[in-house]
Design a protein around this motif. Sequence first.
Motif, PDB file in Angstrom:
ATOM      1  N   LEU A 275      18.271  -9.405  66.689  1.00 34.93           N
ATOM      2  CA  LEU A 275      17.660 -10.536  65.993  1.00 34.93           C
ATOM      3  C   LEU A 275      16.609 -11.115  66.930  1.00 34.93           C
ATOM      4  O   LEU A 275      16.918 -11.849  67.874  1.00 34.93           O
ATOM      5  CB  LEU A 275      18.715 -11.593  65.654  1.00 34.93           C
ATOM      6  CG  LEU A 275      19.850 -11.144  64.732  1.00 34.93           C
ATOM      7  CD1 LEU A 275      20.892 -12.247  64.593  1.00 34.93           C
ATOM      8  CD2 LEU A 275      19.318 -10.748  63.363  1.00 34.93           C
ATOM      9  N   TYR A 276      15.360 -10.743  66.698  1.00 35.49           N
ATOM     10  CA  TYR A 276      14.253 -11.203  67.547  1.00 35.49           C
ATOM     11  C   TYR A 276      13.569 -12.350  66.812  1.00 35.49           C
ATOM     12  O   TYR A 276      12.691 -12.142  65.984  1.00 35.49           O
ATOM     13  CB  TYR A 276      13.292 -10.053  67.818  1.00 35.49           C
ATOM     14  CG  TYR A 276      12.253 -10.335  68.887  1.00 35.49           C
ATOM     15  CD1 TYR A 276      12.262 -11.507  69.619  1.00 35.49           C
ATOM     16  CD2 TYR A 276      11.261  -9.404  69.164  1.00 35.49           C
ATOM     17  CE1 TYR A 276      11.330 -11.745  70.601  1.00 35.49           C
ATOM     18  CE2 TYR A 276      10.312  -9.634  70.150  1.00 35.49           C
ATOM     19  CZ  TYR A 276      10.347 -10.811  70.863  1.00 35.49           C
ATOM     20  OH  TYR A 276       9.408 -11.054  71.836  1.00 35.49           O
ATOM     21  N   VAL A 277      13.990 -13.563  67.126  1.00 36.38           N
ATOM     22  CA  VAL A 277      13.535 -14.735  66.373  1.00 36.38           C
ATOM     23  C   VAL A 277      12.303 -15.300  67.060  1.00 36.38           C
ATOM     24  O   VAL A 277      12.383 -16.209  67.894  1.00 36.38           O
ATOM     25  CB  VAL A 277      14.656 -15.777  66.256  1.00 36.38           C
ATOM     26  CG1 VAL A 277      14.248 -16.864  65.268  1.00 36.38           C
ATOM     27  CG2 VAL A 277      15.953 -15.120  65.809  1.00 36.38           C
ATOM     28  N   SER A 278      11.144 -14.773  66.692  1.00 34.98           N
ATOM     29  CA  SER A 278       9.903 -15.200  67.315  1.00 34.98           C
ATOM     30  C   SER A 278       9.495 -16.604  66.902  1.00 34.98           C
ATOM     31  O   SER A 278       8.781 -17.287  67.632  1.00 34.98           O
ATOM     32  CB  SER A 278       8.768 -14.224  66.954  1.00 34.98           C
ATOM     33  OG  SER A 278       9.047 -12.928  67.430  1.00 34.98           O
ATOM     34  N   ASN A 279       9.934 -17.039  65.715  1.00 38.16           N
ATOM     35  CA  ASN A 279       9.449 -18.326  65.234  1.00 38.16           C
ATOM     36  C   ASN A 279      10.307 -18.832  64.082  1.00 38.16           C
ATOM     37  O   ASN A 279      10.285 -18.253  63.002  1.00 38.16           O
ATOM     38  CB  ASN A 279       7.988 -18.172  64.778  1.00 38.16           C
ATOM     39  CG  ASN A 279       7.402 -19.434  64.170  1.00 38.16           C
ATOM     40  OD1 ASN A 279       8.080 -20.435  63.958  1.00 38.16           O
ATOM     41  ND2 ASN A 279       6.135 -19.382  63.862  1.00 38.16           N
ATOM     42  N   VAL A 280      11.056 -19.882  64.330  1.00 35.76           N
ATOM     43  CA  VAL A 280      11.602 -20.724  63.267  1.00 35.76           C
ATOM     44  C   VAL A 280      10.960 -22.088  63.451  1.00 35.76           C
ATOM     45  O   VAL A 280      10.964 -22.642  64.559  1.00 35.76           O
ATOM     46  CB  VAL A 280      13.135 -20.813  63.328  1.00 35.76           C
ATOM     47  CG1 VAL A 280      13.649 -22.014  62.539  1.00 35.76           C
ATOM     48  CG2 VAL A 280      13.757 -19.541  62.765  1.00 35.76           C
TER      49      VAL A 280
END
Length: 470
Positions: A275-280
């Motif tokens: 899970l590569y969460v670059s932007n929330v």
Amino acid sequence: MSTNGASSRRVESLLTDFEPDFDFVGAPQLPESEYADRLTRIRRDATVAGHDAVLVHSSLVGWYHTSNPFLRYICDWAREGVLIIPTDAAIAPQLVSFWTESALLPPVGEPLLVEDIWQVSPWGRESVDRPGSPLKKTVEAVVGILEKLGLERGQIALTGDETANSCWAGLRECAPGASLVPDSDIVLRMQRIRSPAEVALIRSAAQLIDIGCQAAYHATQPGVTDYEIYAAFTFAQLARGGETGDGYQIGSSKYGTHCGKPYGHVARNGDLINLYVSNVTYHGYCAQSARMIAVGDITAKQEDVLDMCVDAVERAERLIKPGATFSSLHDAAFEAYVERGYLSSKDTRTMPFSWAALDDGSPRPIPRQYVHDEDWEAQGRTMMHVYPAVAGPHNPNLGHAIGMPKLPQYNVASHNTDRMEPGMIFVLHAQWIDPMVAGSNVGNLYVVTEDGFENLTRHTSLDTFRVKVN
């Protein structure tokens, strides 16, 4: 709609009984006083530089995103526009906008401290059967306002990105008496240190990431697709105030090396999921982190890579404090790679990384090879290349600044000898991708405090989440 045999009923039931393990209370909107202070600072810098006005440009790109966050930062406007800020504090800013066909309307994005908003219209024969150019009409509107304010022959600062070039070229043609000076730094200088209210918003965005990750963990089991895992993450964060659902990636394969958008991969024993969460994003401010999920049994090599990346982040974390250099964090983290024999040097310039060109600077060919992927082939397609082309981290650094989407940022790298200050926010993510062998990508988001740091993504662990397979 079902994918790979997943019934819509099962899709909806994956989050049955899900609750995050902490209470989320989102930070409030920034107060108008904070925007007023920003406007005052911009005007002061403009005065020192000799500017009579500042023009701030942002375009609409992709799916209802702006090309930069400048207008959101200055006046909370969430769509395209040219903001005209007279240096004289007695003259209120003016906003020229609505030249695209976007249907985005406030309340979100209702501008603060702006006197008038001018609607240009998306001119064009095909779209509205009204001959004209939105660009020319926008330029004419801006020039008209400058003339009304007596600024058409003044020194005008230009703040924007490359999407503004055609607008600035039009201004040079239509306002030949003005001195147009590129000066995006007038806003960029304000991005390095975050205020307490900004930190609170980014903390909320980080907590939304942790809630999304917990939802993804809850949903992951053998037979579940990457669509469903991505949807679980997305639902959990959007339902609590997240602004978008397209700022992050998921990778799901038996190697842990895939990173992209969901495509229908079915989770199986031996899979590694990233899970590569670059932007929330929350109220215009974003957070970033990365987590790994192991489904059942994985290889010893994969376990070693996972352990190495966690170790790297933890080594760097221990050094975060005011006065410490960013290069010291980078070096401490990548020492974990050198000790294990994965790298020979910690130097950013010489380190191999996923997207590197050839040593002479020419383009690197992506290796052409058949790669078995039954879920992709079930859709009538075939993988015929090995990604990524180089074994190493995604990039040859440990992390970078975080604040608002699409802003230029400093990196946590071996050549960045800048010292940390309270209010700086950055992600530290350690990665290693060995094509068709092993991969890991884990990271936390940190804010520097007066006496050390706060881990903003502390509600989930860097350690790999394990899914048991019976």
